[in-house]
Design a protein around this motif. Structure first.
Motif, PDB file in Angstrom:
ATOM      1  N   SER A 104     -17.197 -28.064 -14.236  1.00 22.29           N
ATOM      2  CA  SER A 104     -17.074 -27.360 -12.951  1.00 22.29           C
ATOM      3  C   SER A 104     -18.032 -26.185 -12.875  1.00 22.29           C
ATOM      4  CB  SER A 104     -15.637 -26.870 -12.757  1.00 22.29           C
ATOM      5  OG  SER A 104     -14.751 -27.952 -12.675  1.00 22.29           O
ATOM      6  N   GLY A 105     -18.115 -25.422 -13.961  1.00 19.43           N
ATOM      7  CA  GLY A 105     -19.050 -24.293 -14.007  1.00 19.43           C
ATOM      8  C   GLY A 105     -20.487 -24.753 -13.869  1.00 19.43           C
ATOM      9  N   PHE A 106     -20.819 -25.857 -14.548  1.00 20.48           N
ATOM     10  CA  PHE A 106     -22.177 -26.400 -14.486  1.00 20.48           C
ATOM     11  C   PHE A 106     -22.526 -26.834 -13.062  1.00 20.48           C
ATOM     12  CE2 PHE A 106     -25.167 -29.930 -14.630  1.00 20.48           C
ATOM     13  CZ  PHE A 106     -26.196 -29.402 -15.395  1.00 20.48           C
ATOM     14  N   LEU A 107     -21.654 -27.616 -12.435  1.00 23.96           N
ATOM     15  CA  LEU A 107     -21.935 -28.133 -11.088  1.00 23.96           C
ATOM     16  C   LEU A 107     -21.983 -27.025 -10.048  1.00 23.96           C
ATOM     17  CD1 LEU A 107     -19.797 -31.412 -11.114  1.00 23.96           C
ATOM     18  CD2 LEU A 107     -22.281 -31.187 -11.361  1.00 23.96           C
ATOM     19  N   LEU A 108     -21.063 -26.075 -10.142  1.00 25.34           N
ATOM     20  CA  LEU A 108     -21.071 -24.969  -9.178  1.00 25.34           C
ATOM     21  C   LEU A 108     -22.303 -24.091  -9.386  1.00 25.34           C
ATOM     22  CD1 LEU A 108     -19.718 -23.496  -6.862  1.00 25.34           C
ATOM     23  CD2 LEU A 108     -18.405 -22.202  -8.546  1.00 25.34           C
ATOM     24  N   GLY A 109     -22.621 -23.784 -10.642  1.00 23.62           N
ATOM     25  CA  GLY A 109     -23.803 -22.973 -10.930  1.00 23.62           C
ATOM     26  C   GLY A 109     -25.067 -23.637 -10.427  1.00 23.62           C
ATOM     27  N   LEU A 110     -25.175 -24.953 -10.634  1.00 19.67           N
ATOM     28  CA  LEU A 110     -26.354 -25.694 -10.182  1.00 19.67           C
ATOM     29  C   LEU A 110     -26.446 -25.704  -8.660  1.00 19.67           C
ATOM     30  CD1 LEU A 110     -28.682 -27.238 -11.492  1.00 19.67           C
ATOM     31  CD2 LEU A 110     -27.346 -29.330 -11.235  1.00 19.67           C
ATOM     32  N   ALA A 160     -20.015 -20.801 -19.522  1.00 17.82           N
ATOM     33  CA  ALA A 160     -21.042 -21.499 -20.305  1.00 17.82           C
ATOM     34  C   ALA A 160     -21.662 -22.639 -19.500  1.00 17.82           C
ATOM     35  CB  ALA A 160     -20.432 -22.041 -21.596  1.00 17.82           C
ATOM     36  N   GLY A 161     -20.843 -23.321 -18.706  1.00 20.62           N
ATOM     37  CA  GLY A 161     -21.359 -24.388 -17.845  1.00 20.62           C
ATOM     38  C   GLY A 161     -22.338 -23.853 -16.818  1.00 20.62           C
TER      39      GLY A 161
END
Length: 199
Positions: free
Chosen positions: A7-13, A149-150
């Motif tokens: 979730s962190g990775f997709l939102l950050g991206l 971290a994501g």
């Protein structure tokens, strides 16, 4: 934990992919092959610091220090306007500086200073990283570190992909006309963002 990381990775991206001053600068440096590693590293590390601050719960700073928001907004707008005017001037100029291989670009110090200004003088960066990612991270109690971290991973992946992937567009930008168009678009983007900040 994995769910928070993804979730962190997709939102950050999704937040970082939007066209902005910082991304336009990284793209330009990538096309010119000037200090690409250092520019990408500074952008990604700056994002990492801001995301960490947001996830750690520092979004309350805006409430505690209300004068910081207008200072950031007008200072950032002034910087964007100056850089936008510089891009317009470069787009209108008829000189070899538009050739990506001429070596007439920024030195490392100036490139990093410009990169830091695009990052730290942009109030939208604080809204996206400190406020938005910070507030959403509260939904992942016990996994906030994984969420952060994501988002940090997404930032590193995006900036290095943009900086080094720009070389694939290099044949197009071997023509001075393409550089004029890019500089014109960068100028419009900068001035548009500055206008959005002050409105």
């Amino acid at each position: 934990m994995t769910n928070a990381l993804i979730s962190g990775f997709l939102l950050g991206l999704s937040l970082i992919v939007a066209i902005g001053a910082q991304n336009a600068f990284v793209l330009r440096q990538g096309l010119r092959r000037e200090h690409v590693f250092w520019v990408c590293l500074v952008c990604a590390l700056s994002d990492a610091v801001l995301i960490s601050v947001g996830v750690a719960g520092f979004q309350a700073v805006g409430v505690a220090v209300p004068w910081i928001e207008p200072v950031m907004r007008y200072g950032g707008a002034a910087f964007l306007i100056l850089y936008g005017l510089r891009s317009f001037r470069s787009a209108l100029a008829d000189h070899g500086g538009l050739d990506p291989g001429d070596g007439a670009g920024l030195g490392l110090g100036r490139a990093l200073a410009t990169c830091l200004a695009f990052t730290w003088l942009n109030p939208h960066v604080y809204l996206d990283t400190v406020v938005l990612l910070g507030s959403i991270s509260t939904q992942y109690q016990g996994a906030k570190l994984a969420f952060g971290a994501g988002a940090v991973t997404a930032s590193f992946l995006f900036f290095f992909s943009l900086g080094y992937g720009a070389r694939l567009l290099r044949p197009l930008f071997a023509r001075p006309g393409a550089w004029r168009v890019l500089d014109g678009l960068i100028g419009m983007t900068m001035c548009g963002l500055a206008l959005k900040l002050v409105m």
